[in-house]
Design an enzyme around this catalytic site. Sequence first.
Site: not given
Ligand SMILES: O=c1[nH]cnc2c(O)cc(-c3ccc(F)cc3)cc12
Ligand SMILES: [Mg+2]
Length: 217
Positions: A141, A144, A169-170, A199
Amino acid sequence: KGTTREQRALKYLKEHARQGDPDSVLETFDEFCRTQEWAMNAAEEKGDILDEIVRELQPTTCLELGTYCGYSAVRIARNLSPSARLITIEVNPDYAAVAREVVKLAGLQDKIEVINLDSADVIRELKTKYDVTKLDLVFLDHWKYLYIRDIKLIEEEKLLKKGSVVFADNVIIPGAPGYLEYIRGSKNYKSTFYSVHFEYMDDMKDGVEKSVYIGDE
Ligand SMILES: O=c1[nH]cnc2c(O)cc(-c3ccc(F)cc3)cc12
Ligand SMILES: [Mg+2]
């Protein structure tokens, strides 16, 4: 403002969560993210799948890459057996500092070790410096594009055994195409994709990938 979003979240948790109660810390963090400020926690549907994996696998040694504020570290550790532990790695010092406070607030500091270093450097030392034999659960997580680098390193270090679970995740937002191609193309894993909401955003879809290691020890 002077404070960061992560510091504001921690302040909210300290004011509203019950000390020593992991469930209260998670519920309060979710409330903060839904009512005050969004944060990138592996929450809600993602968290439910993570809970299910931990309850079914009953892992002894868990590794998380990307602690952020410690939400998923608390989520994992609250379901661990007494002797089990979680090593979670966070390269950002500000996030790591907040995460340590959140872990303490949840009363899980004896189960969770937050390491403020680069994941690759720690993975290379898990056996020698962190007394790890095998990893039963890995939660990816962090950045990426590092998923594929780190899973290859974990394989190189022979840290997985038959039945070990790698949960990512993601895989849709922001996306980890290289990782998905690698893990789904590998004969050493049996992978399952779960379409989940992003989320705290009911109108956005993300995805998580659960991969069971079936390769050679
Ligand atoms: O960088 C991330 N590390 C871990 N998990 C993430 C996560 O769950 C979501 C996002 C994220 C995705 C789209 C956005 F517009 C802004 C933030 C980043 C991370
Ligand atoms: Mg994440």
